[in-house]
Every structure is written in C-alpha cells, then in structure tokens.
Design an enzyme around this catalytic site. Structure first.
Site, PDB file in Angstrom:
ATOM      1  N   GLY A  22      -1.152  -2.372   3.334  1.00  0.00           N
ATOM      2  CA  GLY A  22      -0.286  -2.125   2.688  1.00  0.00           C
ATOM      3  C   GLY A  22      -0.948  -1.214   1.706  1.00  0.00           C
ATOM      4  O   GLY A  22      -2.032  -1.289   0.847  1.00  0.00           O
ATOM      5  N   ALA A  23      -0.246   0.044   1.582  1.00  0.00           N
ATOM      6  CA  ALA A  23      -0.926   1.270   0.852  1.00  0.00           C
ATOM      7  C   ALA A  23      -1.456   1.052  -0.484  1.00  0.00           C
ATOM      8  O   ALA A  23      -2.466   1.304  -0.947  1.00  0.00           O
ATOM      9  CB  ALA A  23      -0.172   2.493   1.004  1.00  0.00           C
ATOM     10  N   CYS A 130       8.612  -2.203   8.428  1.00  0.00           N
ATOM     11  CA  CYS A 130       7.465  -2.787   8.265  1.00  0.00           C
ATOM     12  C   CYS A 130       7.367  -3.566   6.987  1.00  0.00           C
ATOM     13  O   CYS A 130       8.197  -4.584   6.801  1.00  0.00           O
ATOM     14  CB  CYS A 130       6.320  -1.656   7.980  1.00  0.00           C
ATOM     15  SG  CYS A 130       4.805  -2.070   8.039  1.00  0.00           S
ATOM     16  N   ASP A 199       2.784   5.471   2.918  1.00  0.00           N
ATOM     17  CA  ASP A 199       1.131   5.710   2.971  1.00  0.00           C
ATOM     18  C   ASP A 199       0.816   6.775   2.296  1.00  0.00           C
ATOM     19  O   ASP A 199      -0.131   6.751   1.545  1.00  0.00           O
ATOM     20  CB  ASP A 199       0.733   5.355   4.181  1.00  0.00           C
ATOM     21  CG  ASP A 199       0.729   3.873   4.860  1.00  0.00           C
ATOM     22  OD1 ASP A 199       1.706   3.466   4.920  1.00  0.00           O
ATOM     23  OD2 ASP A 199      -0.368   3.275   4.590  1.00  0.00           O
ATOM     24  N   ASN A 209       4.609   7.071   6.918  1.00  0.00           N
ATOM     25  CA  ASN A 209       4.694   5.779   6.935  1.00  0.00           C
ATOM     26  C   ASN A 209       4.697   5.002   8.194  1.00  0.00           C
ATOM     27  O   ASN A 209       4.383   5.801   9.386  1.00  0.00           O
ATOM     28  CB  ASN A 209       6.143   5.297   6.047  1.00  0.00           C
ATOM     29  CG  ASN A 209       6.308   3.820   5.874  1.00  0.00           C
ATOM     30  OD1 ASN A 209       5.124   3.263   5.193  1.00  0.00           O
ATOM     31  ND2 ASN A 209       7.318   3.152   5.855  1.00  0.00           N
ATOM     32  N   LYS A 210       4.791   3.665   8.549  1.00  0.00           N
ATOM     33  CA  LYS A 210       4.580   3.099   9.671  1.00  0.00           C
ATOM     34  C   LYS A 210       5.125   3.723  10.697  1.00  0.00           C
ATOM     35  O   LYS A 210       6.323   4.056  10.556  1.00  0.00           O
ATOM     36  CB  LYS A 210       5.022   1.623   9.472  1.00  0.00           C
ATOM     37  CG  LYS A 210       4.955   0.591  10.511  1.00  0.00           C
ATOM     38  CD  LYS A 210       3.446   0.235  11.070  1.00  0.00           C
ATOM     39  CE  LYS A 210       2.511  -0.054  10.085  1.00  0.00           C
ATOM     40  NZ  LYS A 210       1.033   0.395  10.476  1.00  0.00           N
ATOM     41  N   LYS A 235       0.338   7.758  -4.297  1.00  0.00           N
ATOM     42  CA  LYS A 235       0.490   8.088  -2.665  1.00  0.00           C
ATOM     43  C   LYS A 235       0.808   9.452  -2.286  1.00  0.00           C
ATOM     44  O   LYS A 235       0.907   9.623  -1.230  1.00  0.00           O
ATOM     45  CB  LYS A 235       1.749   7.249  -2.009  1.00  0.00           C
ATOM     46  CG  LYS A 235       1.193   5.734  -2.167  1.00  0.00           C
ATOM     47  CD  LYS A 235       2.189   4.917  -1.775  1.00  0.00           C
ATOM     48  CE  LYS A 235       1.796   3.313  -1.998  1.00  0.00           C
ATOM     49  NZ  LYS A 235       3.027   2.282  -1.917  1.00  0.00           N
TER      50      LYS A 235
HETATM   51  C1  RUB Z   1       2.073  -0.695   5.895  1.00  0.00           C
HETATM   52  C2  RUB Z   1       3.228   0.444   5.667  1.00  0.00           C
HETATM   53  C3  RUB Z   1       3.974   0.357   4.238  1.00  0.00           C
HETATM   54  C4  RUB Z   1       3.262   1.308   3.393  1.00  0.00           C
HETATM   55  C5  RUB Z   1       3.594   1.044   1.855  1.00  0.00           C
HETATM   56  O1  RUB Z   1       1.053  -0.106   7.088  1.00  0.00           O
HETATM   57  O2  RUB Z   1       3.623   1.198   6.324  1.00  0.00           O
HETATM   58  O3  RUB Z   1       5.095   0.766   4.396  1.00  0.00           O
HETATM   59  O4  RUB Z   1       1.776   0.905   3.100  1.00  0.00           O
HETATM   60  O5  RUB Z   1       3.545  -0.162   1.281  1.00  0.00           O
HETATM   61  P1  RUB Z   1      -0.067  -1.351   7.471  1.00  0.00           P
HETATM   62  P2  RUB Z   1       3.326  -0.582  -0.075  1.00  0.00           P
HETATM   63  O6  RUB Z   1       0.484  -2.650   7.425  1.00  0.00           O
HETATM   64  O7  RUB Z   1      -0.786  -0.711   8.581  1.00  0.00           O
HETATM   65  O8  RUB Z   1      -1.153  -1.285   6.415  1.00  0.00           O
HETATM   66  O9  RUB Z   1       4.671  -0.167  -0.632  1.00  0.00           O
HETATM   67  O10 RUB Z   1       3.226  -2.075  -0.237  1.00  0.00           O
HETATM   68  O11 RUB Z   1       2.072  -0.006  -0.786  1.00  0.00           O
END
Ligand code: RUB
Length: 324
Positions: A22-23, A130, A199, A209-210, A235
C-alpha cells in the site's frame, strides 16, 4: 555501508515481499526505517554518515518502482541533511523530519476521509478496488455518517488484496459484497460511486493504481458513475512535470501460473503488470488532505506543494540524482 540495522533490513524485505504494502504504508515504513538507521548509525565521520544514508535510501527505494510515495517519503525525511555540519545535527534533522512526515501522513488520511465522505451520496452502494487505506478510511467515515448501504470489493488478482479489504470492512461492521475483477462491468449498474486509492498521480492528472483500476474507470464512465480517488499529496509525482515516465512494476509469472507445473503452458510468455494508468478524463475528483481537486489541477498541486527547487530525476540523467 553500516548496514546492521534491523528495521532497515526488515523494511526492505517486507516491502519487497509485500508484507508491507500500500503506497501510504510503504512511505511511512521507509521514513521510519531511515530514522532508525540514523538513530543507530555508529561511526565517526559525518561524510561517511551522509554516504551511508544515501545508500540506505537507494536500497529502500529499489524495493518497488511504481509508488512515488516511497520516493517522496524518503526525500521528505532526508531533505537538507547534507547542509548539516556534524553527525548530531544530521541525525536530529532526520529524526525530526521522519516524525513530522509520519504524523502528517496519518493526519492526511483523516482529512481526506473528512472531505471525501461528504462526496458520497446518502444510501450509496460503493465499489472499491484492491486495498487502499485512504479509500477505506473515507468509506468508513461515510458509513459512520449513515451514507453507505453496501461496499463491493473486487478480488484484485493476482495478490487478492480484496481479501484484506473485505476483512477490514467486516471488522468495521460495514456490509460488503465480494466480486471477481471481471464482474465489475456487470455490477456497475448497482453502484453509485467508485472510490479508489492511488500509488502515483502524474502532472497530467493520470492516476496510477492497482491493475484493473483503469478498466473500472471505463465501466464507471459508461454507466455515468462518479469515479473518486483518495490520495495524500505525497502521491503526486514532481518528476512527471519534466516528462519522467512512471515505471509500471511487472512481477513474476509465478503469481499467475503454478511455478511447479511449467509443463501446463509450454512455451507461453507471461506478463504481470501490477499497476495501470487511468487518464484524467475518467476521474471526477481527487480528494487530498488540502482539498478536493480536479485531476486537471495536478500540476498546480505539485507546484504548490513541492515547488520547483530540490532534486528532480530527469529521464536519462538518473545517475546525477542524489537523495540529499
Ligand atoms: C496497493 C494499491 C493501493 C494504493 C493506495 O497495491 O494499489 O490502491 O497503494 O493505497 P499493492 P493507500 O498491494 O501492490 O501495494 O491508500 O493505502 O496508500
């Protein structure tokens, strides 16, 4: 490099193997690992310290290529350290900046939820993809305000982060329906709003994003369903202002086919891109901690928040880049 730092090693391995993912989370973990590295560094030369910090930063950054949050988290943690004259002041600066980054990142998510939830109409059925904590915190806030009837959670192959999302929603008492990724267009007629995370957001307003996010956006536009992105300002990618492209992570074939049975697909090639780009024309709003913006204002957000000073990676000049 004085590599013997447990948190740094655990963070590098954790991000690589995706136990830290998660980013937002990878950015906070990177910042915290650099602070730990700075706190525990043992040596006598200030220049060695700076050089080891550079190596530690590059090591963490090499773990996953797509999320600019990782890069921005590192930069905001280390910025200005090279201007400090001794080990104590370099260390003090990094510890302070790391604490500040992590605190702001946590607060940003709360602000996003506060503003974003108001954009979710009462009685909504939401679709999310995701596992984004920025999106989920917003959905929870809307649920607590009595706006949410149901959340559709996609499986998110190949890693199935949708299972984490579904578990989280259940733990928070929020009604959830799980679907496979290919069911998105079929269920879109029941959806009032799509809420996802990001991301990276580029200067031209594209959201990375995913994998599958851009197909969801396409289906949403076809059905006139609003598409909302929840993303902290770290981001946004400053580098894309100058034409740098965002690298899309391509993971191994073992995530698609059973590596123990290569005989099943003799001669087949595999591609496993794990992120994709949704162009700005499919995005209704990006909710950041400083306000809700149109994707077409991404350049303004970048200029306002990062300015134009400081290190920028320009395509083809990567070797000249330095973390601090
Ligand atoms: C996670 C993903 C999330 C973003 C945002 O991909 O695509 O939508 O990272 O997450 P992976 P957040 O599982 O490959 O890291 O809002 O928690 O930053």
């Amino acid at each position: 490099m004085e590599r013997k730092n447990r948190e740094l090693e655990d963070t590098v391995n954790g991000i690589r193997e995706m136990s830290i993912r998660g980013a937002g989370k990878i950015a906070r973990a990177a910042s915290s690992a650099l602070a730990s590295f700075a706190r525990e560094w043992k040596g006598e030369s200030r220049d060695d310290f700076i050089s080891d910090l550079r190596e530690a930063a590059s090591l963490i950054h090499s773990t996953r290529p797509t999320a600019v949050s990782l890069r921005n988290g590192i930069l905001l943690t280390l910025k200005g350290s090279n201007d400090e004259v001794d080990i104590t002041s370099v260390r003090k600066r990094i510890l302070h900046q790391s604490g500040e980054f992590i605190e702001r990142a946590v607060m940003a998510r709360e602000n996003i939820a506060e503003m974003g939830s108001k954009r979710i109409p009462k009685g909504s059925t939401i679709l999310t993809h995701c596992n984004s904590m920025a999106a989920l915190t917003t959905i929870k806030k809307a649920y607590d305000e009595g706006r949410v009837e149901m959340v559709y959670s996609t499986e998110s192959r190949p890693w199935r982060q949708g299972h984490i999302t579904t578990g989280w929603l259940l733990d928070n008492g929020i009604p959830v329906t799980m679907i496979v990724d290919s069911a998105v267009r079929h269920v879109m007629r029941k959806i009032n709003i799509v809420v996802v995370g990001a991301d990276t957001i580029t200067a031209n307003g594209a959201v990375i994003n995913k994998i599958g996010t851009s197909q969801i956006a396409l289906a949403a536009q076809e059905s006139r369903v609003p598409f909302m992105v929840c993303a902290e300002t770290f981001k946004f990618s400053k580098e894309t202002l100058l034409g740098s492209l965002v690298e899309i992570e391509d993971r191994g074939p073992e995530e698609i086919a059973d590596p123990k049975r290569p005989q099943d697909f003799p001669g087949a090639r595999f591609e496993n891109p794990v992120f994709d780009a949704t162009p700005p024309e499919y995005i209704d709003a990006i909710v950041t901690e400083v306000g809700i913006v149109s994707p077409y204002l991404a350049t303004e957000v970048i200029r306002e928040l990062f300015g134009m000073e400081g290190p920028i990676t320009i395509e083809g000049r990567r070797s000249q880049f330095s973390w601090l």
